[in-house]
Design a protein around this motif. Structure first.
Motif, PDB file in Angstrom:
ATOM      1  N   TYR A  77       7.158 -87.904  28.958  1.00  0.00           N
ATOM      2  CA  TYR A  77       6.673 -86.819  28.107  1.00  0.00           C
ATOM      3  C   TYR A  77       6.310 -85.555  28.866  1.00  0.00           C
ATOM      4  O   TYR A  77       6.344 -84.475  28.314  1.00  0.00           O
ATOM      5  CB  TYR A  77       5.438 -87.273  27.312  1.00  0.00           C
ATOM      6  CG  TYR A  77       5.754 -88.273  26.231  1.00  0.00           C
ATOM      7  CD1 TYR A  77       6.143 -87.848  24.978  1.00  0.00           C
ATOM      8  CD2 TYR A  77       5.673 -89.631  26.479  1.00  0.00           C
ATOM      9  CE1 TYR A  77       6.443 -88.766  23.986  1.00  0.00           C
ATOM     10  CE2 TYR A  77       5.966 -90.552  25.502  1.00  0.00           C
ATOM     11  CZ  TYR A  77       6.360 -90.118  24.248  1.00  0.00           C
ATOM     12  OH  TYR A  77       6.656 -91.012  23.285  1.00  0.00           O
ATOM     13  N   THR A  78       5.879 -85.712  30.087  1.00  0.00           N
ATOM     14  CA  THR A  78       5.352 -84.541  30.786  1.00  0.00           C
ATOM     15  C   THR A  78       6.261 -84.112  31.919  1.00  0.00           C
ATOM     16  O   THR A  78       6.814 -84.930  32.634  1.00  0.00           O
ATOM     17  CB  THR A  78       3.967 -84.820  31.378  1.00  0.00           C
ATOM     18  OG1 THR A  78       4.063 -85.972  32.208  1.00  0.00           O
ATOM     19  CG2 THR A  78       2.936 -85.027  30.302  1.00  0.00           C
ATOM     20  N   LYS A  79       6.336 -82.788  32.062  1.00  0.00           N
ATOM     21  CA  LYS A  79       7.063 -82.239  33.201  1.00  0.00           C
ATOM     22  C   LYS A  79       6.141 -82.161  34.397  1.00  0.00           C
ATOM     23  O   LYS A  79       6.536 -82.358  35.523  1.00  0.00           O
ATOM     24  CB  LYS A  79       7.512 -80.811  32.857  1.00  0.00           C
ATOM     25  CG  LYS A  79       8.806 -80.768  32.112  1.00  0.00           C
ATOM     26  CD  LYS A  79       9.209 -79.330  31.861  1.00  0.00           C
ATOM     27  CE  LYS A  79      10.256 -79.299  30.771  1.00  0.00           C
ATOM     28  NZ  LYS A  79      10.245 -78.103  29.982  1.00  0.00           N
ATOM     29  N   ILE A 125       0.493 -82.627  24.461  1.00  0.00           N
ATOM     30  CA  ILE A 125       1.558 -81.635  24.291  1.00  0.00           C
ATOM     31  C   ILE A 125       1.240 -80.727  23.106  1.00  0.00           C
ATOM     32  O   ILE A 125       1.393 -79.511  23.180  1.00  0.00           O
ATOM     33  CB  ILE A 125       2.916 -82.324  24.072  1.00  0.00           C
ATOM     34  CG1 ILE A 125       3.341 -83.066  25.339  1.00  0.00           C
ATOM     35  CG2 ILE A 125       3.985 -81.317  23.691  1.00  0.00           C
ATOM     36  CD1 ILE A 125       4.510 -83.998  25.143  1.00  0.00           C
ATOM     37  N   LYS A 137       0.478 -76.601  23.387  1.00  0.00           N
ATOM     38  CA  LYS A 137       1.398 -75.613  22.817  1.00  0.00           C
ATOM     39  C   LYS A 137       1.085 -75.402  21.350  1.00  0.00           C
ATOM     40  O   LYS A 137       1.288 -76.282  20.527  1.00  0.00           O
ATOM     41  CB  LYS A 137       2.830 -76.106  22.962  1.00  0.00           C
ATOM     42  CG  LYS A 137       3.338 -75.883  24.362  1.00  0.00           C
ATOM     43  CD  LYS A 137       4.795 -75.475  24.291  1.00  0.00           C
ATOM     44  CE  LYS A 137       5.202 -74.858  25.604  1.00  0.00           C
ATOM     45  NZ  LYS A 137       6.546 -74.313  25.548  1.00  0.00           N
ATOM     46  N   ASN A 186      13.638 -83.340  32.021  1.00  0.00           N
ATOM     47  CA  ASN A 186      12.839 -82.147  32.308  1.00  0.00           C
ATOM     48  C   ASN A 186      13.538 -80.866  31.894  1.00  0.00           C
ATOM     49  O   ASN A 186      12.894 -79.839  31.716  1.00  0.00           O
ATOM     50  CB  ASN A 186      12.520 -82.066  33.805  1.00  0.00           C
ATOM     51  CG  ASN A 186      11.369 -82.963  34.172  1.00  0.00           C
ATOM     52  OD1 ASN A 186      10.612 -83.382  33.307  1.00  0.00           O
ATOM     53  ND2 ASN A 186      11.231 -83.264  35.452  1.00  0.00           N
ATOM     54  N   ASP A 191      10.778 -78.830  24.973  1.00  0.00           N
ATOM     55  CA  ASP A 191       9.717 -79.809  24.694  1.00  0.00           C
ATOM     56  C   ASP A 191       9.942 -80.593  23.404  1.00  0.00           C
ATOM     57  O   ASP A 191       9.765 -81.809  23.369  1.00  0.00           O
ATOM     58  CB  ASP A 191       8.363 -79.096  24.628  1.00  0.00           C
ATOM     59  CG  ASP A 191       7.884 -78.747  26.027  1.00  0.00           C
ATOM     60  OD1 ASP A 191       8.425 -79.355  26.978  1.00  0.00           O
ATOM     61  OD2 ASP A 191       6.997 -77.898  26.160  1.00  0.00           O
ATOM     62  N   ARG A 229      12.835 -83.052  23.638  1.00  0.00           N
ATOM     63  CA  ARG A 229      12.459 -84.149  24.509  1.00  0.00           C
ATOM     64  C   ARG A 229      11.566 -85.146  23.781  1.00  0.00           C
ATOM     65  O   ARG A 229      11.722 -86.355  23.880  1.00  0.00           O
ATOM     66  CB  ARG A 229      11.718 -83.537  25.706  1.00  0.00           C
ATOM     67  CG  ARG A 229      11.207 -84.537  26.680  1.00  0.00           C
ATOM     68  CD  ARG A 229      10.313 -83.826  27.689  1.00  0.00           C
ATOM     69  NE  ARG A 229       9.908 -84.789  28.693  1.00  0.00           N
ATOM     70  CZ  ARG A 229       9.822 -84.513  29.970  1.00  0.00           C
ATOM     71  NH1 ARG A 229      10.124 -83.324  30.403  1.00  0.00           N
ATOM     72  NH2 ARG A 229       9.432 -85.428  30.812  1.00  0.00           N
TER      73      ARG A 229
END
Lengths: 406, 194
Positions: free
Chosen positions: B41-43, B95, B99, B133, B137, B140
């Motif tokens: 989930y995270t970059k 997330i 955002k 990546n 978002d 993904r």
């Protein structure tokens, strides 16, 4: 094998597990225990410093204001006082006898002046009480000096010698007052002169370079050395802006209260020692609190040249001892021993940050050693803008800067 | 000092009792598993451990509420499913909070026809994460939820507060993007090699 990409990705990700990263549990349990404890002490330190500086600044400002009030009074009264000298003399005009007496009286005053100049040393404050009276005198007799002169010209001096003495004695009363005014004037002049060279000196050299050595200490109580050069530029009377370049080395430690691992093979991270070396470029605002005292507030960026980290772990080790006994039996013992080992952090795990930002605070004391050179000692505190590396290392450090100005 | 090796059931019971050493073992044995989920989930890798820790805080807090399945052999598997859900919810929450303008992708863009791409060689997980990546978002997230976590589109639409059709579009788009990314990187690496 002809497998669809997305299926492959799905399968791979579903089965994927990361490796355990050493120290993660220690960080987790520490975070749980501490939450918002002493970990925020740098913030408190910063707040305290700002308070102290603010306090000093305010106190200093108050003193300055008081001084300014004094000076203003002196100036305001000094101008009338200068006139007052002639005015007081003309006061005698009310006397039926002509003014030439006054002329001689004025001469006497002039003669007395020289002897009384030594009284300049009298504290100025005590003399001030006499001003209001002089002012009132002035207001009562607004006489033009030119008028007086013209009257003097037409008067016969020889007639009036007899009365001169009376008038003189009368005049003697105002004399001390007028002389204090002269003294005041002279004192004022000399005061102004004293001020001027200082102003000129600072005005001539707006740029001031200096070099310094600064032993500093982080939270691991190890002394590291910093060397640097800085250049400051005066932007206002008491304010200057400075920058420079310095070699800085910072060390820090972070101990995680780790206990022995629960498993035989595990290892627990007990503490992390880190050392960062780099080139520090500060940008600071310097405020001169007084001639000798100054304070610096600013930010700096540290370009990291070298960064090394060492982790110490607590590990369990199995050790067996055997001691041959007398009767032929061997006595064997197996012990699990808690041991501490130190390993350098692998390159891959070292913080990749190339720059670290700091807030800088310092308070300095300056001492003249020759006409042009000053030495200064300056205790300082550097607070990092954020924690460093994955272990949340705290790079806060402080020290003493020893500075030489040119 | 050294305790005997506990079974998973005992560790679980210890965690319910708030025993610290059991928690430590639990943490250490599932850290990698949760990290694997979070990294989908995270970059930002620096956030990922924080998210894992947030998940563990929730897990330890609610571990008493975990209902063990009747079949004891399935205990570990269902526990893993339970904590995986907690971790992915934690990541989604993060997330979402990070955002505000999250779903602003332009949906009017014409859709590319889905092409099948077959893989010539094994793709390593790190490469896959790298590909992920490069996705926007939202894409993904939808890809993760649908393909890996196995949610249906209507569940995703409720979870993310978007229309079901958008969820489908995002999924198609993410798959296409992954395929093109994959082809591009493969071509690039061939070029580099020779």
């Amino acid at each position: 094998m002809d497998k669809e990409l997305i299926e492959h990705i799905t399968a791979q990700l579903q089965n994927h597990e990361e490796a355990y990263s050493n120290g993660a549990w220690e960080r987790f349990s520490e975070k749980k225990n501490k939450r918002r404890g002493i970990t925020y002490w740098p913030l408190w330190a910063a707040a305290a410093l700002i308070l102290i500086f603010g306090g000093i600044f305010l106190a200093q400002n108050n003193i300055d204001q008081k001084k300014q009030v004094l000076v203003i009074k002196q100036k305001a009264q000094q101008i009338p006082a200068a006139d007052g000298n002639t005015n007081v003399v003309t006061e005698t005009k009310t006397n039926p006898t002509p003014l030439n007496n006054n002329a001689t009286a004025a001469n006497n005053i002039a003669a007395n002046r020289a002897t009384k100049i030594t009284e300049n040393l009298k504290p100025l404050l005590s003399q001030e009480s006499s001003y209001p009276r002089i002012n009132t005198v002035e207001e009562l007799t607004p006489v033009n000096n030119n008028l007086l002169d013209s009257k003097l010209a037409g008067v016969n001096l020889s007639n009036l010698k007899s009365k001169q003495f009376n008038i003189l004695t009368e005049n003697k009363k105002p004399q001390p007052r007028t002389q204090t005014n002269f003294e005041k004037l002279l004192a004022q002049d000399s005061y102004a002169n004293q001020q001027k060279p200082a102003d000129k000196a600072s005005g001539n050299s707006k740029w001031q370079p200096d070099v310094y050595v600064a032993p500093a200490m982080g939270n691991d109580n190890k002394v590291t050395m910093n060397y640097g050069f800085s250049l400051s530029y005066t932007i206002a009377n008491k304010l200057s802006i400075s920058s420079g370049v310095s070699y800085a080395s910072i060390s820090t430690t972070e101990s995680l209260d780790a206990s022995a691992p629960q498993t035989l093979s595990g290892k627990n991270l007990a503490s992390v020692d880190a050392k960062v070396r780099g080139i520090n470029v500060p940008l600071e605002l310097k405020y001169n609190i007084s001639d000798k005292l100054y304070t610096n507030i600013g930010v700096s960026a540290l370009a990291v040249l070298n960064n090394s980290q060492q982790n110490s772990y607590i590990i369990n080790q199995v050790q067996s001892f055997s001691s041959p006994a007398v009767n032929g039996y061997a006595d064997s013992k197996t012990l699990i021993v808690k041991e501490k080992t130190v390993e350098p952090q692998p390159e891959a795990n070292i913080d990749p940050d190339k720059y670290i930002g700091f807030y800088n605070f310092s308070l300095g004391y300056k001492q003249k050693i020759s006409k042009k050179n000053n030495i200064a000692i300056e205790p300082f505190l550097r607070l990092p803008m954020k924690t460093f590396s994955k272990e949340n290392l705290n790079l806060t450090n402080g020290g003493l800067r020893l500075k030489i100005d040119f | 000092m050294i305790k005997k090796i506990l079974s998973f059931e005992e560790i679980l019971k210890g965690c319910v009792k708030n025993d610290n050493s059991c928690k430590e073992m639990m943490y250490k044995s599932f850290y990698g598993y949760l990290m694997g989920i979070i990294l989908r989930y995270t970059k930002n890798t620096s956030d990922s451990e924080e998210l894992v820790n947030d998940s563990f805080i929730k897990i330890f807090k609610h571990v008493g509420g975990f209902k063990a399945p009747k079949n004891p052999e399935e205990l570990q598997r269902s526990f893993k499913g339970w904590i995986a859900q907690i971790a992915s919810r934690t990541a989604i929450d993060k997330i979402r909070s990070a955002k505000v303008q999250f779903y602003v992708d332009d949906l009017a863009e014409s859709e590319h026809p889905a092409t099948h791409v077959s893989i010539a060689s094994e793709l390593h997980v790190n490469d896959i994460l790298n590909l992920l990546n490069h996705l926007p978002d939202t894409q993904r997230l939808v890809f993760n939820l649908y393909e890996i976590e196995g949610f249906a589109h209507d569940e995703i639409s409720k979870m993310l507060n978007i229309p079901e059709s958008s969820s489908r579009v995002y999924l198609t788009r993410s798959k296409n993007k992954l395929r093109t990314l994959y082809l591009n990187t493969m071509v690039n690496s061939y070029e580099k090699n020779g």
